[in-house]
Every structure is written in C-alpha cells, then in structure tokens.
Design a protein around this motif. Sequence first.
Motif, PDB file in Angstrom:
ATOM      1  N   LYS A 273      -4.371  14.881  -0.760  1.00  0.00           N
ATOM      2  CA  LYS A 273      -5.052  15.397   0.431  1.00  0.00           C
ATOM      3  C   LYS A 273      -6.260  14.527   0.748  1.00  0.00           C
ATOM      4  CE  LYS A 273      -6.889  19.675   2.409  1.00  0.00           C
ATOM      5  NZ  LYS A 273      -6.063  19.590   3.621  1.00  0.00           N
ATOM      6  N   GLN A 274      -6.356  14.106   1.996  1.00  0.00           N
ATOM      7  CA  GLN A 274      -7.453  13.254   2.444  1.00  0.00           C
ATOM      8  C   GLN A 274      -8.278  13.995   3.489  1.00  0.00           C
ATOM      9  OE1 GLN A 274      -8.518  10.338   1.395  1.00  0.00           O
ATOM     10  NE2 GLN A 274     -10.068  10.070   2.969  1.00  0.00           N
TER      11      GLN A 274
ATOM     12  N   ILE B 189      -7.870   7.035   6.345  1.00  0.00           N
ATOM     13  CA  ILE B 189      -7.200   8.344   6.352  1.00  0.00           C
ATOM     14  C   ILE B 189      -5.696   8.163   6.211  1.00  0.00           C
ATOM     15  CG2 ILE B 189      -6.633  10.347   7.786  1.00  0.00           C
ATOM     16  CD1 ILE B 189      -9.491  10.121   8.960  1.00  0.00           C
TER      17      ILE B 189
ATOM     18  N   ARG C  14      -1.042  12.061  10.686  1.00  0.00           N
ATOM     19  CA  ARG C  14      -2.315  11.964   9.977  1.00  0.00           C
ATOM     20  C   ARG C  14      -3.131  10.852  10.629  1.00  0.00           C
ATOM     21  NH1 ARG C  14      -3.345  14.592   5.324  1.00  0.00           N
ATOM     22  NH2 ARG C  14      -1.604  15.578   4.224  1.00  0.00           N
TER      23      ARG C  14
ATOM     24  N   SER D  55      -4.277   8.909   2.236  1.00  0.00           N
ATOM     25  CA  SER D  55      -3.587  10.206   2.189  1.00  0.00           C
ATOM     26  C   SER D  55      -2.267  10.121   1.425  1.00  0.00           C
ATOM     27  CB  SER D  55      -3.348  10.740   3.607  1.00  0.00           C
ATOM     28  OG  SER D  55      -2.616   9.814   4.391  1.00  0.00           O
TER      29      SER D  55
END
Length: 300
Positions: free
Chosen positions: A245-246, A237, A171, A241
């Motif tokens: 959900k980001q 982010i 991510r 997260s």
Amino acid sequence: MKTNPVIQAAIDLTAGAVGGTACVITGQPFDTAKVKMQTFPAMYRGLVDCFVKTYKQVGFRGFYKGTTPALVANIAENAVLFMCYGFCQNIVRRIVGLDKKAELSDLQNAAAGSFASAFATLVLCPTELVKCRLQAMHEMQLSGKIVHGHNTVWSVVKGVLKKDGPFGFYRGWSSTLLREIPGYFLFFGGYELSRTFFAFGRPKEELGPVALMISGGFGGMCLWIAVYPIDCIKSRIQVLSMAGKQAGFMLTFASVLRKEGVFALYSGLKPTMIRAFPANGALFLAYEYSRKLMMNQFDV
C-alpha cells in the motif's frame, strides 16, 4: 474546406497517434533514466551515472524497458488529446462567442489543450503505470522492495489485476490529472505562442519544419519545468505501490519533502529537459504534417 465532423475527429486522432509514435522513438532512453532517477534518487549521482550503471547491469536493452507500454501510452494519449483538442477548441469558440471557423488566440488554444488533457488521462494513467513499473523493476529488486520482478508487459498487467483488480491501473490518476491540466495549458500555450512568433503575421500553417520543431520543443520544456515535481510524486506512487500500500499524493509529497528535501522532487530533471525538446518537436512536426496530408485528401 468543409469536412465532416466524424472525418475531422478521425484525422485528429490519427495525426495524434503518429505524433505520439514519433515522440517515443525520439526520447525513450531519456524517459527511462527520468523514471529511475525519480523513484530511486539515492542510487544515481546524475544522468551519466544512471546511463553507465543501467548499461553495466542490464545492457543496452535496459534503456528501452517499457517501450511497448510507452508507445501504447503515447499513441493513446496523443490520439485522444488531439481529437479532444479539436472538440475543445469548438467549445471555447462557443463560450467566447466566436464563429466556428474563427481563429483562436494563443491563450484560448492553451485553454482548449488544458481541457482536452483531462480526457487523455483516462487512457494515459493505466499504460503509464505499466511503463513506469517496467522501467524501475530492476531498482525495485536491488532495493529489496520486491523479491521477484516482472520482465514483460503481460506479467506486469497480470500482477496488477491479481493484486488490485482493474482499478489498480489507476493508481496515481489524481497525480496524473494534477500534472496534465496545468501542464498542457503551458504545453499548447507555449507551442502556439512560439508559432505566432515565427509566423510574423503570416498564417501559422505556412511554417516550415524547423519552426514547428522549435515551437514543439519550447512547448514541451514549458510543460516539464512547471509540473516536474508533480510528475516525480506520480512516478513514486505508481512504482512503489508494487511493494504494498502506497500513500496518496499529499502524504507522499510531504514524506519526500521531510525525508529527502525539495531537491528530491527534481531528481531526473536533466534527462527530462534533454528529452523534452527533440521528442516534443518530433511530436508536433509529425502531427502537423500528417494532419495536413490527411486534410488535403479530404478537401472538398
């Protein structure tokens, strides 16, 4: 000097790891403050306020949350970065038609560093995600975004694997790549340009520790001034997260601009700049001297 390419790569990898260790030891408390201020800018009025609140709430150990993954991240990143830097320098020589032993210009070294950074993101992103989550775990609990936090590296790793699987460690990878490629062009470019300035026409290898530290610090400051807003989005982010959900880079960037304004993208810049000079100065000093020592051992 005739050095086997495998030995040369091993020397660059080891010297990069030594440099990465020096970088973390020198600047970890400021890196922790940076991540906290990036992800929760409304909680802190500034650097001093961040330090005071962290000390009151968590104690001195709060400044060193995420040190283990930070060490792993920096050792892995700089080991791969400097090993690939040597390879990419040879690629640049081929592209511009230079001899294998020819000295590259400062601009050509900057391009080689930029190419090398793309490979380093593959080992940097997972370890940096774990580091950032540990550093901002207390704020995530205070804000009510998560109920139960993770206090160890292993608990964060298990949480990522359980929730998102192995790809969960990546991510923020696109943000990391977007930060590294231009950032390391300026990083190596600033470092080599500064070394050229201090050399005054003599070989750069003859420079002393003070000139190397100043050059490394200058390179680090060039990097962070240019790419700091991207790093801010990357941190958000990777940390936010945890709560679900980001959004990706562009949507997170637009959301921060719309809700918090452009200055939110520079929250935590002060500890980053304070850290950049000594940490990156130590990185290059450790890298150059350990590399020179190992090269002398294999000099045939």
